[in-house]
Write a protein that holds these residues in place. Structure first.
Motif, PDB file in Angstrom:
ATOM      1  N   GLU A 140       2.835  -6.081   2.818  1.00  0.00           N
ATOM      2  CA  GLU A 140       2.199  -5.777   4.088  1.00  0.00           C
ATOM      3  C   GLU A 140       0.679  -5.673   3.895  1.00  0.00           C
ATOM      4  N   VAL A 141      -0.042  -6.661   4.395  1.00  0.00           N
ATOM      5  CA  VAL A 141      -1.505  -6.684   4.279  1.00  0.00           C
ATOM      6  C   VAL A 141      -2.080  -5.445   4.952  1.00  0.00           C
ATOM      7  N   ASP A 142      -2.983  -4.748   4.261  1.00  0.00           N
ATOM      8  CA  ASP A 142      -3.464  -3.467   4.765  1.00  0.00           C
ATOM      9  C   ASP A 142      -4.970  -3.363   4.592  1.00  0.00           C
ATOM     10  N   VAL A 143      -5.676  -3.246   5.709  1.00  0.00           N
ATOM     11  CA  VAL A 143      -7.132  -3.157   5.691  1.00  0.00           C
ATOM     12  C   VAL A 143      -7.592  -1.925   4.921  1.00  0.00           C
ATOM     13  N   LEU A 144      -7.008  -0.772   5.210  1.00  0.00           N
ATOM     14  CA  LEU A 144      -7.489   0.470   4.607  1.00  0.00           C
ATOM     15  C   LEU A 144      -7.245   0.502   3.107  1.00  0.00           C
ATOM     16  N   LYS A 145      -6.159  -0.082   2.639  1.00  0.00           N
ATOM     17  CA  LYS A 145      -5.901  -0.084   1.196  1.00  0.00           C
ATOM     18  C   LYS A 145      -6.911  -0.956   0.452  1.00  0.00           C
ATOM     19  N   VAL A 146      -7.369  -2.015   1.068  1.00  0.00           N
ATOM     20  CA  VAL A 146      -8.400  -2.836   0.433  1.00  0.00           C
ATOM     21  C   VAL A 146      -9.719  -2.074   0.393  1.00  0.00           C
ATOM     22  N   LEU A 147     -10.036  -1.339   1.454  1.00  0.00           N
ATOM     23  CA  LEU A 147     -11.262  -0.552   1.460  1.00  0.00           C
ATOM     24  C   LEU A 147     -11.222   0.547   0.399  1.00  0.00           C
ATOM     25  N   GLN A 148     -10.031   1.030   0.058  1.00  0.00           N
ATOM     26  CA  GLN A 148      -9.904   2.031  -1.003  1.00  0.00           C
ATOM     27  C   GLN A 148     -10.292   1.472  -2.367  1.00  0.00           C
ATOM     28  N   LEU A 149     -10.411   0.161  -2.479  1.00  0.00           N
ATOM     29  CA  LEU A 149     -10.789  -0.470  -3.735  1.00  0.00           C
ATOM     30  C   LEU A 149     -12.297  -0.600  -3.885  1.00  0.00           C
ATOM     31  N   LEU A 150     -13.048   0.027  -2.996  1.00  0.00           N
ATOM     32  CA  LEU A 150     -14.504  -0.021  -3.055  1.00  0.00           C
ATOM     33  C   LEU A 150     -15.050   1.283  -3.632  1.00  0.00           C
ATOM     34  N   PRO A 151     -16.178   1.238  -4.334  1.00  0.00           N
ATOM     35  CA  PRO A 151     -16.750   2.477  -4.872  1.00  0.00           C
ATOM     36  C   PRO A 151     -17.155   3.432  -3.755  1.00  0.00           C
ATOM     37  N   GLY A 152     -16.941   4.715  -3.991  1.00  0.00           N
ATOM     38  CA  GLY A 152     -17.266   5.726  -2.995  1.00  0.00           C
ATOM     39  C   GLY A 152     -16.166   5.974  -1.991  1.00  0.00           C
ATOM     40  N   VAL A 153     -15.082   5.187  -2.054  1.00  0.00           N
ATOM     41  CA  VAL A 153     -13.952   5.330  -1.132  1.00  0.00           C
ATOM     42  C   VAL A 153     -12.714   5.651  -1.955  1.00  0.00           C
ATOM     43  N   GLN A 154     -12.048   6.743  -1.628  1.00  0.00           N
ATOM     44  CA  GLN A 154     -10.869   7.160  -2.369  1.00  0.00           C
ATOM     45  C   GLN A 154      -9.652   7.202  -1.459  1.00  0.00           C
ATOM     46  N   SER A 155      -8.483   7.044  -2.075  1.00  0.00           N
ATOM     47  CA  SER A 155      -7.237   7.252  -1.353  1.00  0.00           C
ATOM     48  C   SER A 155      -6.804   8.692  -1.539  1.00  0.00           C
ATOM     49  N   GLY A 156      -6.005   9.190  -0.622  1.00  0.00           N
ATOM     50  CA  GLY A 156      -5.531  10.559  -0.735  1.00  0.00           C
ATOM     51  C   GLY A 156      -4.492  10.733  -1.821  1.00  0.00           C
ATOM     52  N   GLY A 157      -3.706   9.700  -2.100  1.00  0.00           N
ATOM     53  CA  GLY A 157      -2.649   9.804  -3.100  1.00  0.00           C
ATOM     54  C   GLY A 157      -1.818   8.540  -3.095  1.00  0.00           C
ATOM     55  N   GLU A 158      -0.705   8.583  -3.778  1.00  0.00           N
ATOM     56  CA  GLU A 158       0.174   7.430  -3.944  1.00  0.00           C
ATOM     57  C   GLU A 158       0.578   6.833  -2.608  1.00  0.00           C
ATOM     58  N   GLY A 159       0.216   5.556  -2.409  1.00  0.00           N
ATOM     59  CA  GLY A 159       0.687   4.833  -1.245  1.00  0.00           C
ATOM     60  C   GLY A 159      -0.046   5.109   0.047  1.00  0.00           C
ATOM     61  N   THR A 160      -0.894   6.141   0.111  1.00  0.00           N
ATOM     62  CA  THR A 160      -1.482   6.535   1.377  1.00  0.00           C
ATOM     63  C   THR A 160      -2.626   5.612   1.780  1.00  0.00           C
ATOM     64  N   SER A 161      -2.866   5.520   3.088  1.00  0.00           N
ATOM     65  CA  SER A 161      -3.911   4.634   3.608  1.00  0.00           C
ATOM     66  C   SER A 161      -5.106   5.399   4.142  1.00  0.00           C
ATOM     67  N   GLY A 162      -5.154   6.718   3.950  1.00  0.00           N
ATOM     68  CA  GLY A 162      -6.294   7.494   4.408  1.00  0.00           C
ATOM     69  C   GLY A 162      -7.535   7.195   3.584  1.00  0.00           C
ATOM     70  N   LEU A 163      -8.704   7.406   4.183  1.00  0.00           N
ATOM     71  CA  LEU A 163      -9.972   7.172   3.511  1.00  0.00           C
ATOM     72  C   LEU A 163     -10.692   8.496   3.284  1.00  0.00           C
ATOM     73  N   TYR A 164     -11.142   8.705   2.051  1.00  0.00           N
ATOM     74  CA  TYR A 164     -11.935   9.876   1.698  1.00  0.00           C
ATOM     75  C   TYR A 164     -13.253   9.345   1.149  1.00  0.00           C
ATOM     76  N   VAL A 165     -14.274   9.368   1.989  1.00  0.00           N
ATOM     77  CA  VAL A 165     -15.523   8.688   1.688  1.00  0.00           C
ATOM     78  C   VAL A 165     -16.583   9.700   1.282  1.00  0.00           C
ATOM     79  N   ARG A 166     -17.077   9.533   0.073  1.00  0.00           N
ATOM     80  CA  ARG A 166     -18.161  10.348  -0.452  1.00  0.00           C
ATOM     81  C   ARG A 166     -17.937  11.844  -0.229  1.00  0.00           C
ATOM     82  N   GLY A 167     -16.746  12.314  -0.617  1.00  0.00           N
ATOM     83  CA  GLY A 167     -16.450  13.731  -0.563  1.00  0.00           C
ATOM     84  C   GLY A 167     -16.021  14.261   0.787  1.00  0.00           C
ATOM     85  N   GLY A 168     -15.893  13.407   1.776  1.00  0.00           N
ATOM     86  CA  GLY A 168     -15.500  13.840   3.111  1.00  0.00           C
ATOM     87  C   GLY A 168     -14.011  13.752   3.322  1.00  0.00           C
TER      88      GLY A 168
END
Length: 775
Positions: A140-168
């Motif tokens: 399943e192609v997922d925009v948010l999971k690809v963005l998690q592969l960028l520096p400064g962007v973290q995922s919340g945990g296994e499989g999740t699609s949430g964005l945690y950007v620069r400590g937020g």
């Protein structure tokens, strides 16, 4: 005040002599869709611009020969030559590139207006083709999971699609779909996002240096545009996978004047599992997405758009007893979004562009439980429903004014009517003929948010370019009124042909909050407004960076550092949650502050058969609340010291591509008990009941094991007379790493049974296959 400043700003441009303007739209030659962010420059003078979010460009030049060049990743260059001695309107049509390799370039940056040229920091544009090339969970192609592969962007945990950007946190991201906020962008508790890539045209993520036109969030802006629909012919694409299928159809209503696009996706886990369940007990889960858009070119100066999105998740479980006891029960949990937008674009003159935007968005979740029974001739029934929602109505005016190549001015205003219902509980019952009713917290809160902004992207010299802006906000709720004035600035300095330096500052205010009991994006998280007891969140962020090209411009490396402070963050008090109904939500929270700072390194290769990037983030993120952790500073749950992302896409043959990703991250912070006590009560003649107590240490004082994972995907393309078919096989967590999902304590209740921590892992290696088609 902003428009007075604008009047003075425009004075220097009223006396332009012997200069004329060439303007128009840049479109896909095949589909007729407008193209966003196309770099356009005059090769005679070197002056240039870029198309805005609606494909419009304007370039004011001296009376002379003009040779326009339009450049956009995935398309052949467009050329137009003329002698400019009057104002001219000209639309440019770009043909899609024939070479397959160009469709999988990793970073959607233009040759003439790359990261060295623009003043915007911490901003990344991603093409949909690039997003589709990255391996995905269950295909399943997922925009948010690809963005998690960028520096400064973290995922919340296994499989999740949430964005945690620069400590937020996830609530500090402004997620826009065709300009409409999406309040919950997750399906299946965050394992998938709500965005169907087949319906998307452009994806842009802003992590810092925010332009003044964006407001209302502290950490990032994710601006996603839907496709407009093919103006020339019927086309479509779709996919059949293990757990979901999707289909997108686009066609002209009237050729070159009006078009539409409709896109749908649904999972069928519930359907596949139904035959294996008992007839009297049924449980299931599904989600769906539906996107639609109408596009009408009323005239060369006017264009109308109507777009909408709806999506829903539902868990359900039903059971039926035997004929003798006649019992029935049903439990459910559902949540979903509904968004719609009406836009009117008008070219007021060749240098002034207007976009009028009317939007509606609503997010709601509900929990329900129903019981029915007959006993001794009497009917008994019980119904419980808990729901929470947020609804916005918004009107917005945006102006783009391009007086000459040295200035790009944007200004506008917005008004939003918010309606919050943080929690409403309804209970209905019939206890053998006696009615029992209960309604709790059904009051809705209305709030009004308004904003004005002005910004100018100004070129001071060939080496120095500056973006300055100011945003004024107001928020009225009940009898309280909050206001903020937010200055923004960013500067770019070209040191030489290979190296550019950038710096930025942004002041941000957020008037709405997300109350959460956990970090995995549960739908039970509540959106609430600022009140007389809870003040708006505020942040200040500064950033500095450098960008350099290497290996004859085939490689680009960027390094950015940032420091961000956040105030008036909210958390539940110890032991509080959304479940309680005795008190209002704002009596259950405490406010505090946070800090986030770090370094981000990004190295990417843009050309050749092998493309990819390496991202590395070194970061710190801390929180401090007077009512939590004894008032001492503690690490944020997603404080992650090291984060590494590796993405490689290799074209084995013109019809065969291999892609892979590898990620590594320091383990998430976690709060664990440091001791366990079992208290027993002695009864005469024996031993009575016991109670277990955990003595917890510092908040987030421990860390789970490091997270790392590799994904691999192989795609083969077959050309057909009617289009093409892409067969894909992928492996998620290819080397079967047992990553921690959560940790719990077991044992210790009985004498001699020492307590111990146990780790729960979610996904082993997961193979999947999918078939994608285009026509």
């Amino acid at each position: 005040m902003l428009f007075t400043a604008l009047a003075f700003l425009l004075l220097p441009f009223t006396g332009l002599a012997q200069k004329f303007t060439i303007s128009g739209y840049v479109r896909d030659a095949k589909s007729g869709e407008n193209l966003i962010g196309v770099a356009i420059f005059n090769s005679v003078t070197g002056q240039g611009t870029a198309t805005n979010a609606y494909g419009f460009y304007s370039l004011t030049l001296p009376k002379d020969s003009v040779k326009l060049v339009a450049s956009y990743v995935g398309y052949e260059r467009g050329l137009f030559t003329t002698y400019l001695d009057k104002d001219l309107q000209h639309n440019l049509l770009l043909a899609p590139a024939v070479t397959t390799l160009q469709e999988v370039e990793i970073v959607n940056t233009q040759v003439e207006e790359d990261i060295r040229e623009t003043t915007r920091m911490s901003t990344i544009n991603m093409s949909v083709a690039q997003i589709k090339a990255v391996p995905a969970l269950f295909g399943e192609v997922d925009v948010l999971k690809v963005l998690q592969l960028l520096p400064g962007v973290q995922s919340g945990g296994e499989g999740t699609s949430g964005l945690y950007v620069r400590g937020g946190g996830p609530d500090q991201n402004l997620i826009l779909l065709d300009g409409v906020p999406v309040y919950n962008a997750s399906h299946l508790f965050g394992f998938f996002s709500v965005f169907n890539a087949d319906a998307l045209n452009n994806v842009e993520l802003v992590k810092g240096g925010f332009p003044a036109r964006y407001g209302g969030r502290l950490s990032s802006v994710l601006d996603i545009s839907m496709k407009e629909g093919n103006m020339n012919e019927v086309d479509g694409e779709g996919s059949i996978g293990l757990i979901a299928s999707r289909l997108t159809v686009s066609a002209p209503i009237k050729k070159d004047e009006a078009s539409f696009i409709v896109s749908g996706r649904r999972t069928y886990i519930d359907v596949l599992a139904r035959p294996f369940m008992p007839k009297d007990e049924v449980a299931g889960y599904y989600f769906y997405d539906l996107n639609g858009k109408l596009n009408w070119k009323v005239s060369e100066k006017d264009r109308l758009y109507l777009s909408a999105y709806t999506g829903y998740d539902e868990f359900y479980a039903t059971s039926e007893g035997s004929r003798t006891d006649n019992q029935k029960s049903r439990a459910g949990l559902g949540w979903g979004n509904l968004t719609s937008a009406f836009r009117w674009n008008r070219v007021l003159n060749q240098r002034l562009f207007l976009n009028t935007h009317l939007t509606y968005t609503k997010y709601q979740f509900d929990i329900s439980n129903e019981e029915e029974a007959t006993y001794q001739g009497k009917d008994y029934n019980y119904k419980l429903k808990y729901l929470s929602n947020i609804r916005d109505l918004s009107a917005k005016l945006d102006f783009d004014f391009i007086p000459n190549p040295s200035h790009y001015i944007r200004f506008g205003t917005q008004f939003v009517d918010h309606q919050f219902q943080p929690g409403a509980l309804q209970v209905r019952g019939n206890n053998g003929g006696t009615a029992e009713d209960l309604d709790v917290n059904t009051v809705k809160t209305n709030a009004q948010e308004m904003g004005l902004y002005l910004e100018d992207d100004v070129r001071l010299s060939e080496r120095v370019k500056l973006n300055v802006g100011l945003r004024a906000n107001g928020f009225a709720v009940n009898k309280e009124f909050y206001s903020s004035l937010e200055p923004r600035a960013s500067v770019r300095f070209i040191a030489n042909e290979k190296l550019s330096l950038k710096a930025s500052y942004a002041n941000m205010t957020q008037f709405i909050h997300l109350l959460t009991n956990s970090g995995i994006g549960l739908p039970t998280d509540l959106w609430v407004p600022s009140t007389d007891k809870v003040k708006p969140q505020r942040s200040h962020q500064v950033a500095m960076g450098a960008t350099r090209t290497l290996a004859q411009d085939k490689l680009e490396v960027s390094l950015e550092g940032y420091y961000k402070t956040m105030h008036n963050l909210i958390e539940y008090k110890e032991g509080a949650s959304f479940i309680g109904i005795s008190n209002s939500w704002d009596t259950k929270v405490t406010t505090g502050k946070g800090w986030a700072y770090g370094l981000e390194l990004f190295l990417h290769k843009k050309t050749g058969r092998t493309n990819g990037w390496i991202g590395y983030t070194l970061a710190w993120s801390n929180r401090q609340f007077p009512d939590l952790n004894r008032g001492e500073k503690y690490p944020y749950r997603y404080d992650r010291r090291h984060d590494i992302e590796l993405v490689v896409i290799h074209q084995l043959k013109p019809n065969l591509s291999l892609s892979g990703t590898w990620v590594y991250g320091t383990g998430n912070s976690i709060t664990l008990p440091e001791a366990r006590y079992v208290v027993g009560e002695a009864w005469e003649g024996g031993y009575g009941g016991t109670q277990t107590y955990n003595d917890y240490g510092s908040r987030n004082g421990y860390r789970m094991a490091a997270y790392h994972r590799a994904d691999i995907s192989l795609s083969h393309t077959k050309k057909k007379s009617w289009g093409e078919v892409v067969n894909n096989i992928s492996f998620y967590n290819a080397y079967n790493r047992k990553n921690p999902y959560y940790i719990y304590i077991a044992g210790g209740e009985n004498e001699g049974d020492a307590p111990r921590f146990k780790q729960v892992s979610l996904f082993p290696v997961l193979p999947s296959v999918s078939k994608t088609f285009k026509f």
